[in-house]
Design a protein around this motif. Structure first.
Motif, mmCIF file in Angstrom:
data_model
loop_
_atom_site.group_PDB
_atom_site.id
_atom_site.type_symbol
_atom_site.label_atom_id
_atom_site.label_comp_id
_atom_site.label_asym_id
_atom_site.label_seq_id
_atom_site.Cartn_x
_atom_site.Cartn_y
_atom_site.Cartn_z
ATOM 1 N N PHE A 102 2.567 6.407 6.617
ATOM 2 C CA PHE A 102 4.017 6.536 6.707
ATOM 3 C C PHE A 102 4.634 5.596 5.684
ATOM 4 N N PRO A 103 5.127 6.081 4.546
ATOM 5 C CA PRO A 103 5.183 7.503 4.178
ATOM 6 C C PRO A 103 3.837 8.070 3.737
ATOM 7 N N THR A 104 3.192 7.472 2.745
ATOM 8 C CA THR A 104 1.854 7.875 2.309
ATOM 9 C C THR A 104 1.218 6.669 1.646
ATOM 10 N N THR A 105 0.095 6.230 2.152
ATOM 11 C CA THR A 105 -0.553 5.058 1.575
ATOM 12 C C THR A 105 -1.271 5.420 0.286
ATOM 13 N N THR A 106 -1.325 4.466 -0.620
ATOM 14 C CA THR A 106 -2.022 4.676 -1.891
ATOM 15 C C THR A 106 -3.507 4.363 -1.788
ATOM 16 N N PRO B 177 0.818 -1.214 0.000
ATOM 17 C CA PRO B 177 0.000 0.000 0.000
ATOM 18 C C PRO B 177 0.857 1.271 0.000
ATOM 19 N N PHE B 178 2.141 1.132 0.358
ATOM 20 C CA PHE B 178 3.054 2.257 0.264
ATOM 21 C C PHE B 178 3.688 2.268 -1.131
ATOM 22 N N PRO B 179 3.954 3.417 -1.698
ATOM 23 C CA PRO B 179 4.540 3.473 -3.046
ATOM 24 C C PRO B 179 5.907 2.799 -3.081
ATOM 25 N N ARG B 180 6.080 1.860 -4.020
ATOM 26 C CA ARG B 180 7.324 1.112 -4.133
ATOM 27 C C ARG B 180 7.969 1.315 -5.501
ATOM 28 N N ARG B 181 9.285 1.230 -5.525
ATOM 29 C CA ARG B 181 10.047 1.474 -6.746
ATOM 30 C C ARG B 181 9.925 0.312 -7.725
ATOM 31 N N PHE B 182 9.865 -0.898 -7.189
ATOM 32 C CA PHE B 182 9.783 -2.084 -8.044
ATOM 33 C C PHE B 182 9.212 -3.249 -7.245
ATOM 34 N N GLU C 211 3.923 7.043 18.163
ATOM 35 C CA GLU C 211 4.377 8.280 18.795
ATOM 36 C C GLU C 211 5.215 9.116 17.832
ATOM 37 N N CYS C 212 6.070 8.433 17.061
ATOM 38 C CA CYS C 212 6.951 9.137 16.127
ATOM 39 C C CYS C 212 6.219 9.562 14.862
ATOM 40 N N HIS C 213 5.216 8.805 14.455
ATOM 41 C CA HIS C 213 4.470 9.076 13.219
ATOM 42 C C HIS C 213 2.975 8.924 13.514
#
Length: 296
Positions: free
Chosen positions: A123-127, A25-30, A115-117
């Motif tokens: 995190f980072p940004t879901t699609t 669900p997070f953007p991946r390069r490959f 706590e951190c995010h």
């Protein structure tokens, strides 16, 4: 990038235990096959595909046909976040008995990560829109929850790796103490100085329990999003000893370079700083090969 043959030779046989290839669900390069294929540039022996959201071993099996022409072996694992039911022994059992190698205890569902995010899993940004629930491994008295113990029993039986995820350091210590009591010898704490906040002194306690400390070269890549100073990584290695350290990429995100390029840049930086080649080989090849039981 231009490949430095001498560095590629030092990295030959590398095992990357922390690759964020897709689907996710997070953007991946490959995807996983493309990541393994690219590893041929440095003679990568094996990799572990990590997702914060699902059991990647099923991805690996579904891509079996495409992997037939790839030299590197790919393995999957499972991260115990809310999207797999948290501390779910059934999901762990299926993953490992289908060939998975690593169980990450809560990462994005851990209290420390939230706590951190605190952006509800983005995190980072879901699609796609997702929900996130905090998952703790201890009860109100601080005792390890029974289902966590059941998961450790399965990890022991399958000779898999237990990873402390993104949990509070004291939770990781509780987990690894229980793992050691069960005779588990393959334990890893990832990026102690990112999210987790484990100082070298606490890492030494975890090492005494049998753990390896994993540092992510991606965080030290000048072309990546973190751009940490490689001198910091060398200091960690010197404090803990290369026999207790594993290096992994933690790359595959769409916003970051390919893992191989990070390996070449950061390995070169470490060698330039005076790290012996034998120590680099131990951390990128021998230690992770032991953890994945590749030479059994």
């Amino acid at each position: 990038m231009t490949q430095r043959p001498a560095i590629a030779s030092v990295l030959d046989g590398l095992v990357d235990m922390h690759v964020h290839s897709g689907p996710s669900p997070f953007p991946r390069r490959f995807d996983h096959v493309e990541a393994a294929r690219d590893g041929a540039r440095i003679g990568m022996r094996a990799m572990v595909a990590k997702s914060h959201h699902h059991n990647t071993q099923m991805d690996i099996l579904a891509m079996k046909g495409r992997f037939a022409e790839v030299a590197a072996t790919a393995y999957g694992g499972i991260a115990l976040n809310s999207t797999v039911g948290g501390l779910n022994p059934h999901a762990v059992r299926m993953c490992l008995r289908m060939g998975g190698k690593v169980v990450w205890f809560p990462t994005i569902s851990s209290g420390r990560h939230i706590e951190c995010h605190p952006e509800d899993g983005a995190f980072p940004t879901t699609t796609v829109p997702l929900t996130l629930e905090r998952i703790d491994i201890v009860d109100e008295s601080g005792a390890l929850k029974p289902e966590a113990g059941e998961i450790l029993d399965e990890i022991k039986e399958q000779e898999a790796v237990v990873n402390g995820g993104h949990m509070y350091p004291e939770y990781i210590r509780t987990l690894f103490q229980a793992a050691k009591e069960r005779g588990i010898t393959r334990m890893v704490v990832s990026h102690p100085d990112f999210v987790i906040g484990a100082e070298p002194e606490l890492c030494r306690e975890l090492i005494e329990l049998g753990a390896f400390v994993e540092h992510e070269v991606g965080m030290y890549d000048p072309e990546g999003t973190q751009k940490w100073d490689p001198k910091q990584l060398l200091t960690w290695i010197e404090k803990l000893g290369p026999e207790h350290v594993v290096l992994a990429s933690d790359f595959g995100q769409a916003a970051n370079p390919k893992p191989v390029d990070a390996w070449l840049r950061v390995a070169g930086a470490l060698l330039d700083l005076g790290l012996p080649e034998k120590d680099l080989r131990r951390m990128v090849r021998d230690n992770p090969a032991y953890l994945l039981n590749l030479d059994a």
